[in-house]
Design an enzyme around this catalytic site. Structure first.
Site, PDB file in Angstrom:
ATOM      1  N   ILE A 166      -2.612  -8.148  -1.842  1.00 13.01           N
ATOM      2  CA  ILE A 166      -1.815  -7.397  -2.820  1.00 13.01           C
ATOM      3  C   ILE A 166      -2.742  -6.480  -3.604  1.00 13.01           C
ATOM      4  O   ILE A 166      -2.478  -5.272  -3.750  1.00 13.01           O
ATOM      5  CB  ILE A 166      -1.039  -8.342  -3.761  1.00 13.01           C
ATOM      6  N   ARG A 178     -10.114 -19.377   4.040  1.00 13.09           N
ATOM      7  CA  ARG A 178      -9.207 -19.547   5.174  1.00 13.09           C
ATOM      8  C   ARG A 178      -9.942 -19.769   6.490  1.00 13.09           C
ATOM      9  O   ARG A 178      -9.515 -20.553   7.332  1.00 13.09           O
ATOM     10  CB  ARG A 178      -8.292 -18.324   5.272  1.00 13.09           C
ATOM     11  N   GLU A 233      -3.641  -3.103   4.909  1.00 17.42           N
ATOM     12  CA  GLU A 233      -4.097  -3.884   6.065  1.00 17.42           C
ATOM     13  C   GLU A 233      -4.515  -3.017   7.247  1.00 17.42           C
ATOM     14  O   GLU A 233      -5.267  -3.466   8.112  1.00 17.42           O
ATOM     15  CB  GLU A 233      -2.998  -4.879   6.478  1.00 17.42           C
ATOM     16  N   ASN A 252       5.281  -6.814   5.956  1.00 18.34           N
ATOM     17  CA  ASN A 252       4.728  -8.146   5.674  1.00 18.34           C
ATOM     18  C   ASN A 252       4.634  -8.404   4.184  1.00 18.34           C
ATOM     19  O   ASN A 252       4.694  -9.545   3.733  1.00 18.34           O
ATOM     20  CB  ASN A 252       3.306  -8.270   6.238  1.00 18.34           C
ATOM     21  N   ALA A 302       0.837  -1.209   0.000  1.00 12.90           N
ATOM     22  CA  ALA A 302       0.000   0.000   0.000  1.00 12.90           C
ATOM     23  C   ALA A 302       0.869   1.256   0.000  1.00 12.90           C
ATOM     24  O   ALA A 302       0.631   2.184  -0.776  1.00 12.90           O
ATOM     25  CB  ALA A 302      -0.928  -0.015   1.210  1.00 12.90           C
ATOM     26  N   GLU A 328       9.607   4.449   6.835  1.00  9.30           N
ATOM     27  CA  GLU A 328       9.542   3.038   7.218  1.00  9.30           C
ATOM     28  C   GLU A 328      10.304   2.879   8.534  1.00  9.30           C
ATOM     29  O   GLU A 328      11.468   3.242   8.621  1.00  9.30           O
ATOM     30  CB  GLU A 328      10.146   2.149   6.132  1.00  9.30           C
ATOM     31  N   GLY A 372       3.905 -14.878   0.260  1.00  8.90           N
ATOM     32  CA  GLY A 372       4.203 -15.719  -0.899  1.00  8.90           C
ATOM     33  C   GLY A 372       4.141 -15.025  -2.254  1.00  8.90           C
ATOM     34  O   GLY A 372       4.342 -15.665  -3.283  1.00  8.90           O
ATOM     35  N   GLY A 373       3.845 -13.720  -2.259  1.00  7.59           N
ATOM     36  CA  GLY A 373       3.811 -13.001  -3.536  1.00  7.59           C
ATOM     37  C   GLY A 373       2.671 -13.455  -4.437  1.00  7.59           C
ATOM     38  O   GLY A 373       2.790 -13.450  -5.657  1.00  7.59           O
TER      39      GLY A 373
HETATM   40  P1  ADP Z   1       0.377  -3.416   3.701  1.00  2.54           P
HETATM   41  O1  ADP Z   1       0.336  -4.796   3.105  1.00  2.54           O
HETATM   42  O2  ADP Z   1      -0.940  -2.943   4.157  1.00  2.54           O
HETATM   43  O3  ADP Z   1       1.087  -2.451   2.798  1.00  2.54           O
HETATM   44  P2  ADP Z   1       2.709  -4.116   5.362  1.00  2.54           P
HETATM   45  O4  ADP Z   1       2.661  -4.793   6.667  1.00  2.54           O
HETATM   46  O5  ADP Z   1       3.270  -4.854   4.234  1.00  2.54           O
HETATM   47  O6  ADP Z   1       1.237  -3.546   5.064  1.00  2.54           O
HETATM   48  O7  ADP Z   1       3.566  -2.763   5.482  1.00  2.54           O
HETATM   49  C1  ADP Z   1       3.379  -1.863   6.525  1.00  2.54           C
HETATM   50  C2  ADP Z   1       4.712  -1.224   6.832  1.00  2.54           C
HETATM   51  O8  ADP Z   1       4.515  -0.106   7.690  1.00  2.54           O
HETATM   52  C3  ADP Z   1       5.691  -2.142   7.560  1.00  2.54           C
HETATM   53  O9  ADP Z   1       6.893  -2.209   6.847  1.00  2.54           O
HETATM   54  C4  ADP Z   1       5.867  -1.496   8.928  1.00  2.54           C
HETATM   55  O10 ADP Z   1       7.148  -1.682   9.482  1.00  2.54           O
HETATM   56  C5  ADP Z   1       5.600  -0.032   8.611  1.00  2.54           C
HETATM   57  N1  ADP Z   1       5.153   0.755   9.782  1.00  2.54           N
HETATM   58  C6  ADP Z   1       4.241   0.384  10.710  1.00  2.54           C
HETATM   59  N2  ADP Z   1       4.081   1.359  11.630  1.00  2.54           N
HETATM   60  C7  ADP Z   1       4.911   2.367  11.278  1.00  2.54           C
HETATM   61  C8  ADP Z   1       5.211   3.639  11.834  1.00  2.54           C
HETATM   62  N3  ADP Z   1       4.615   4.057  12.940  1.00  2.54           N
HETATM   63  N4  ADP Z   1       6.144   4.405  11.220  1.00  2.54           N
HETATM   64  C9  ADP Z   1       6.759   3.977  10.075  1.00  2.54           C
HETATM   65  N5  ADP Z   1       6.518   2.781   9.509  1.00  2.54           N
HETATM   66  C10 ADP Z   1       5.601   1.981  10.093  1.00  2.54           C
END
Ligand code: ADP
Length: 507
Positions: free
Chosen positions: A485, A332, A469, A80, A53, A72, A85-86
């Site tokens: 995704i 699931r 998410e 995540n 996202a 990040e 699994g992409g």
């Molecule tokens: P989505 O699939 O919804 O994009 P992900 O879990 O793949 O979600 O990605 C969310 C990302 O946001 C993670 O890499 C996580 O470490 C990062 N994240 C969560 N909270 C914070 C925050 N407070 N500041 C910066 N990054 C954050």
């Protein structure tokens, strides 16, 4: 980290401080531009989180001409999104056409509504489904590569799941992160969004950010303030690793259950949105992945073995009876509920999933699974049964019955779609133990179909957008495989487009 030389931090309005200021009549004075907070640096759009996202939002905003900052909190991009699994479910993909699979956004929507058990916010689901093909094309434009076949994941009525050639979501997050850099997105790792900065009128105009943050040391690093003229996009993912919080929603999801998620999936972004009045939506809808193994930690090797081989091309049996106990391709929630129903005296009785030599042809994690002993190989069905303490005779009878059903193309036991199923008769056989793990939070903050964040009173929080998410309601009670995704990419792009449409504040 970048500090503007002109920056002077006169004062900050954090979420709570902003509310207090408004309550004391400060709002009127702050409408004067001279009283606006001074930021260390100002951008058009700030994106928090670097999963599907966040990367899609940052890229879209940057391509749209905005000056973008992406934050990040961890040491690496991807969250995540990078470690799954992409698998990407797309309605009407060119690969489906190539293999003669008939599909449509309407059919995918119907599957997702069924899986959501009446809880799905259909307006959001429609956006995701209709945007899935354009989102897939968006990934192609940014260098993502997919395998040349389509998989049939649980709960989908037809094979529609594509997979990156790397077999991980990193096959998407890596090229998107590279593309973000190429398009001029400023990207900060180890930068944790800590607080919202609100204007006196309640618009999100910036963030307090902890730079050089060392997860999980909350006092590490240094605080900076960044302004966002057009808006902030929260793409911070779920809270599967926040055991206290997930237990408040569902006490069964306690310390005994592992999670497939990365350690940073603690939900702090969600909690910050709730603390400034964001609307909580279905927070207790937490999904367990039914394909994981109790013999390894996290997502592991078995998950992919089961999704690509064990479930579509094998069967899963209760070790006490040797019999199947559910449709291995149900959604699931149905599979997870069936597996968790195998508890005896409060202890799990791990079921066994297996397929034969033909079934593992596409199972990329087989080799390592065997190496680490989480997948086992047997020359005879009898040996497999004995190794897991399964009664041999009923087990062999079950396999014979299943093989007969495959030949008839009719699963009279559990009504599974048998389009990819095979007769299980070619040694060697490959097997693994199965137990669910906490995987995905369907609940989160409420959003409009333009990804604006709802406030608890049904209004929207100006300047704040969310995607992926961290948002709630789209998938209702159970998200179908491969749809995170689609959700993250589609809604991330929409969040960026909405921010670009918002009249900027001058900061
Ligand atoms: P989505 O699939 O919804 O994009 P992900 O879990 O793949 O979600 O990605 C969310 C990302 O946001 C993670 O890499 C996580 O470490 C990062 N994240 C969560 N909270 C914070 C925050 N407070 N500041 C910066 N990054 C954050």
């Amino acid at each position: 980290m970048n500090n503007s030389s002109t920056s002077r931090r006169r004062f900050l309005l954090s979420g709570a401080m902003g509310a207090a200021a408004a309550a004391t009549g400060f709002a009127a004075r702050a409408a004067d531009a001279s009283a606006a907070p001074a930021f260390d640096k100002v951008y058009d759009v700030i994106v928090v989180g670097s999963g599907f996202a966040g990367l899609a939002a940052a890229l879209e905003a940057s391509i749209g001409g905005a000056k973008v900052l992406l934050l990040e909190k961890m040491h690496a991009y991807g969250g995540n999104s990078a470690i799954n699994g992409g698998a990407f479910s797309v309605a009407g993909s060119p690969l489906q056409k190539k293999y003669g699979i008939k599909d449509s956004p309407e059919q995918m929507l119907a599957d997702m509504i069924r899986s959501g058990r009446g809880l799905s916010h259909v307006d959001l689901l429609k956006m995701v489904v209709e945007g899935s093909l354009p989102a897939y094309e968006f990934t192609l434009r940014h260098g993502v590569k997919y395998k040349d076949f389509v998989q049939h994941f649980g709960g989908h009525s037809v094979p529609r799941t594509l997979q990156t050639i790397e077999s991980t979501g990193g096959g998407i997050t890596r090229p998107l992160a590279e593309s973000c850099k190429k398009h001029g997105v400023e990207m900060h790792l180890r930068a944790k969004m800590e607080e919202f900065i609100l204007s006196p009128a309640g618009r999100v105009i910036g963030l307090k950010v902890r730079e050089r943050y060392e997860f999980p040391n909350e006092a590490s690093g240094v605080l900076q303030t960044y302004g966002a003229r057009r808006g902030v996009v929260m793409a911070t993912g779920g809270f599967s690793r926040n055991i206290w919080f997930r237990k408040q929603q569902d006490p069964q999801l306690d310390e005994r259950l592992d999670s497939t998620n990365h350690p940073g999936a603690t939900g702090d972004g969600l909690l910050k949105m709730l603390s400034i009045g964001g609307a909580p939506v279905q927070i207790d809808q937490i999904q367990l992945g039914p394909w994981t193994s109790p013999d390894e930690r996290g997502f592991g090797l078995v998950s992919q073995f089961n999704t690509i081989a064990g479930f579509p091309m094998g069967i899963m049996v209760d070790v006490r009876t040797g019999r199947r106990f559910c449709n291995e391709l149900a959604d699931r929630k149905e599979r997870t509920d069936a597996i968790l129903g195998l508890m005896e005296n409060g202890k799990p009785v791990y079921p066994v999933c297996f397929t034969d030599a033909k079934g593992v042809a596409k199972a990329q994690t087989l080799k390592n699974g065997l190496k680490y002993g989480v997948i086992k190989k047997f020359d005879k069905l009898e040996d497999l049964a004995k190794a897991y303490g399964i009664p041999v005779e009923p087990f062999v009878k079950q396999v014979d019955e299943f093989n007969a059903m495959v030949k008839q193309k009719n699963d009279t036991q559990f009504h599974r779609a048998l389009d990819l199923a095979i007769v299980l008769d070619k040694a060697p056989f490959y097997a693994c133990r199965v137990w669910p793990k906490v995987h995905y939070c369907m609940g989160g903050v409420g959003i409009t179909k333009n990804a604006e964040v709802y406030k608890v009173d049904g209004s929207i929080i100006p300047g704040l957008f969310a995607a992926g998410e961290v948002t709630g309601g789209t998938h209702g009670a159970s998200r179908l495989g491969g749809c995170a995704i689609a959700d993250g990419l589609v809604m991330g792009r929409i969040a960026a487009q909405s921010a670009l449409k918002l009249a900027p504040v001058s900061l």
